[in-house]
Motif scaffolding. Structure first.
Motif, PDB file in Angstrom:
ATOM      1  N   MET A   1      -1.156   9.193   4.340  1.00 42.06           N
ATOM      2  CA  MET A   1      -2.330   8.730   5.093  1.00 42.06           C
ATOM      3  C   MET A   1      -1.908   7.614   6.049  1.00 42.06           C
ATOM      4  SD  MET A   1      -5.792   7.014   3.596  1.00 42.06           S
ATOM      5  CE  MET A   1      -5.925   8.334   2.403  1.00 42.06           C
ATOM      6  N   GLN A   2      -2.310   7.749   7.306  1.00 39.79           N
ATOM      7  CA  GLN A   2      -1.946   6.751   8.308  1.00 39.79           C
ATOM      8  C   GLN A   2      -2.782   5.494   8.113  1.00 39.79           C
ATOM      9  OE1 GLN A   2      -2.292   8.109  12.319  1.00 39.79           O
ATOM     10  NE2 GLN A   2      -1.315   6.315  13.190  1.00 39.79           N
ATOM     11  N   SER A   3      -2.101   4.345   8.130  1.00 34.82           N
ATOM     12  CA  SER A   3      -2.808   3.086   7.935  1.00 34.82           C
ATOM     13  C   SER A   3      -3.510   2.664   9.218  1.00 34.82           C
ATOM     14  CB  SER A   3      -1.820   1.993   7.507  1.00 34.82           C
ATOM     15  OG  SER A   3      -2.469   0.742   7.437  1.00 34.82           O
TER      16      SER A   3
ATOM     17  N   LEU B   1      -9.994   2.454   2.027  1.00 28.86           N
ATOM     18  CA  LEU B   1     -10.910   3.395   1.399  1.00 28.86           C
ATOM     19  C   LEU B   1     -12.157   3.600   2.248  1.00 28.86           C
ATOM     20  CD1 LEU B   1     -11.579   5.121  -1.086  1.00 28.86           C
ATOM     21  CD2 LEU B   1     -12.493   3.060  -2.185  1.00 28.86           C
ATOM     22  N   GLY B   2     -12.705   2.513   2.779  1.00 25.23           N
ATOM     23  CA  GLY B   2     -13.900   2.627   3.615  1.00 25.23           C
ATOM     24  C   GLY B   2     -13.660   3.486   4.842  1.00 25.23           C
ATOM     25  N   GLN B   3     -12.516   3.283   5.493  1.00 26.74           N
ATOM     26  CA  GLN B   3     -12.213   4.069   6.697  1.00 26.74           C
ATOM     27  C   GLN B   3     -11.846   5.507   6.342  1.00 26.74           C
ATOM     28  OE1 GLN B   3      -9.939   2.027   9.738  1.00 26.74           O
ATOM     29  NE2 GLN B   3     -10.642   0.038   9.030  1.00 26.74           N
ATOM     30  N   HIS B   4     -11.235   5.710   5.183  1.00 26.93           N
ATOM     31  CA  HIS B   4     -10.955   7.069   4.699  1.00 26.93           C
ATOM     32  C   HIS B   4     -12.258   7.832   4.466  1.00 26.93           C
ATOM     33  CE1 HIS B   4      -9.519  10.343   2.147  1.00 26.93           C
ATOM     34  NE2 HIS B   4     -10.365   9.922   1.209  1.00 26.93           N
TER      35      HIS B   4
END
Length: 231
Positions: free
Chosen positions: A1-3, A149-152
């Protein structure tokens, strides 16, 4: 997953070291139900009150670390972080309190769960007794995990409808404005890793992993309505 924010070398070492612990939160049924909007409001209420208790100690840990650093910019950043934990996130807690039936007195009168108290003690004792690097590693997983997590979840959902019962929570932690906060936090973690001996770095990575484990345990305590044994 890209940060969504840059991850310096030592921070990446920490995340890879704690990879399983960090990733476990994404799969916890509390998080899945929260994202889907199916989470029982009673469970969310329990979580919110305990989270408010936790943030008091997160603020304490930041304040303690501010007394150990000598760089004025780092002092100010940590003082601001301590304040933000209580003010900005406190607004979210009290906002939900209006609909879920709790207030500042409810939070003050609530006893931390065993998991919550252990996490608080972990952060504060590390800030007091550990190196500055260990102190940063104790506090970093909480904002790092929540922001990623929120942006995911935002990417997974596409948009967050206004009538979603936990829209305020999802919108807060998916806000890209937090990326700047994490950029500064991880830059400071990197700064204090430079020139640090191998043994201290290893302790710091273990500290980071322990905080990641406590993050999973925080979802779990709400999901299972954890309490102290009857006395």
């Amino acid at each position: 997953m890209q940060s969504p924010f840059p991850i310096p070398p030592f921070a990446l070492e920490c995340k890879l070291y704690a990879n399983e612990s960090f990733g476990a939160s994404y799969k916890h049924p509390f998080v899945i139900a929260l994202a889907n909007g199916t989470l029982d409001p009673k469970i969310f209420r329990f979580y919110q009150i305990q989270d408010a208790k936790y943030l008091e100690s997160f603020s304490d840990a930041c304040a303690i670390l501010s007394t150990k650093v000598t760089d004025p910019d780092d002092k100010l950043w940590l003082i601001d972080a301590a304040r933000m934990a209580l003010v900005v996130e406190g607004q979210l807690h009290l906002g939900y309190g209006k609909t879920l039936g709790y207030d500042a007195k409810t939070i003050a009168d609530t006893e931390p769960t065993p998991n919550n108290l252990a996490y608080q003690n972990h952060m504060v004792s590390t800030a007091l007794k550990g190196s500055i690097l260990e102190g940063f590693c104790a506090i970093a997983p909480c904002p790092w995990l929540y922001i990623e997590l929120g942006q995911h979840l935002l990417r997974e959902k596409g948009t967050i409808p206004d009538d979603h019962p936990y829209a305020s929570w999802l919108k807060m932690y998916s806000d890209p404005g937090f990326n700047d906060y994490m950029t500064h936090l991880l830059a400071k973690l990197e700064k204090y890793s430079l020139g640090t001996d191998i043994a201290t770095k290893q302790r710091a990575k273990v500290t980071f992993q322990q905080s990641c484990n406590y993050e999973w345990m925080f979802w779990e305590q709400a999901w299972t309505n954890q309490n102290w044994p009857s006395r």
